[in-house]
Write a protein that holds these residues in place. Sequence first.
Motif, short mmCIF file in Angstrom:
data_model
loop_
_atom_site.label_atom_id
_atom_site.label_comp_id
_atom_site.label_asym_id
_atom_site.label_seq_id
_atom_site.Cartn_x
_atom_site.Cartn_y
_atom_site.Cartn_z
N GLY A 154 5.47 -16.88 -12.99
CA GLY A 154 4.11 -17.26 -13.37
C GLY A 154 3.50 -18.37 -12.56
O GLY A 154 2.36 -18.79 -12.83
N SER A 155 4.21 -18.88 -11.55
CA SER A 155 3.65 -19.94 -10.71
C SER A 155 2.45 -19.45 -9.92
O SER A 155 1.48 -20.17 -9.70
N ILE A 156 2.54 -18.21 -9.45
CA ILE A 156 1.43 -17.55 -8.77
C ILE A 156 1.05 -16.33 -9.59
O ILE A 156 1.91 -15.49 -9.91
N LYS A 157 -0.20 -16.23 -9.97
CA LYS A 157 -0.67 -15.07 -10.74
C LYS A 157 -0.91 -13.90 -9.78
O LYS A 157 -1.35 -14.10 -8.65
N ALA A 158 -0.63 -12.71 -10.25
CA ALA A 158 -0.85 -11.53 -9.41
C ALA A 158 -1.41 -10.39 -10.26
O ALA A 158 -0.90 -10.12 -11.35
N HIS A 159 -2.46 -9.75 -9.74
CA HIS A 159 -3.04 -8.56 -10.38
C HIS A 159 -2.74 -7.37 -9.48
O HIS A 159 -3.32 -7.25 -8.39
N PHE A 160 -1.83 -6.50 -9.92
CA PHE A 160 -1.47 -5.32 -9.14
C PHE A 160 -2.40 -4.17 -9.49
O PHE A 160 -3.05 -4.15 -10.54
N ASN A 161 -2.45 -3.17 -8.60
CA ASN A 161 -3.32 -2.01 -8.78
C ASN A 161 -4.75 -2.46 -9.08
O ASN A 161 -5.44 -1.89 -9.94
N SER A 162 -5.17 -3.49 -8.37
CA SER A 162 -6.46 -4.13 -8.66
C SER A 162 -7.26 -4.35 -7.38
O SER A 162 -6.70 -4.38 -6.27
N THR A 163 -8.58 -4.52 -7.53
CA THR A 163 -9.46 -4.81 -6.40
C THR A 163 -10.52 -5.81 -6.81
O THR A 163 -10.87 -5.92 -8.00
#
Length: 324
Positions: A213-222
């Motif tokens: 959770g240190s870096i947030k990531a949104h996969f399958n996203s634009t």
Amino acid sequence: MANKQALDILIIGGGPIGMACALEAKKKELSYVIIEKGCLVNSLYNYPVNMTFFSTSERLEIGGVPFVSNNSKPTRNEALEYYRRVAIAADLTIHLFEKVEKISKEHDVFEVTTSLKKYLAKNIIIATGFYDIPFLLNVPGENLPKVTHYYKDPHFYAFQKVLVIGANNSAVDAALETWRKGAEVTMVIRNEEIGKRVKYWVRPDIINRIQEGSIKAHFNSTVTAIREKEVDIQTPDGIITIENDWVIATTGYQPNLSFLERIGIELSNDQVRKPVYSNDTHETNVKGIYLAGVICGGMDTHSLFIENSREHATKILEHISKQE
């Protein structure tokens, strides 16, 4: 235009492969000049400041000049130093910050018009790479000053809310480095995972930072819109809006294929748009114009690198020398 006025070779592009072509030209005692629109090895200069190469130093050598680095995989700064020293040691003729604008041909001699002057040349080698034109997001707000397609130094982003678009080496470097300087980092990734081509010693690091959770990531996203202090993201769960100060869009780059088309070089009709040239000599369908380096791959920019393009210089100069 008299042939005796013309250079044997005009090389477009002052990167490692253009320099390798010049070194081969000197060996063959052929007259040449390198024309480079930016600084020496301009693409490498625009790499992130802290970048480490995938290749080992000996795989980046040109002209038989040893490349000694502190570790097996050299840094950007070591590469800049190496290629500068090669240029000095070989006394290469390089005209920097000069852009080629037009090429025409008459009586087997090319006239090359640049931003500063005109040249005559019997042969042209195009070694322009692919780092010139970024793939655009084509979303509202992309032209805001807060958006960049070229990541350089992490300190600038300290204590800021940073959005990194992409999942390959440049994106991962930007995300990790800015996070380590105190930025609040969010990644937007079109696919379902971090790219497979990410450097093997870095990929576990970014995956762990995302998982904890240190870096947030949104996969399958634009990203769908960018504003002064916000960004809209299309996620599998719908559109979300996050606060944002800076956007680093590492969406990749493409070669200047329209330049090739303007001078008559044919491209394949598929999505790769690979230029037409001989695998043996690297001469294109336009007699006297040769391609060297990454530009040979068209839109397939991941198949050719410095280490497997160095041989292009030898092939090209062997062919040209036989014509003289």
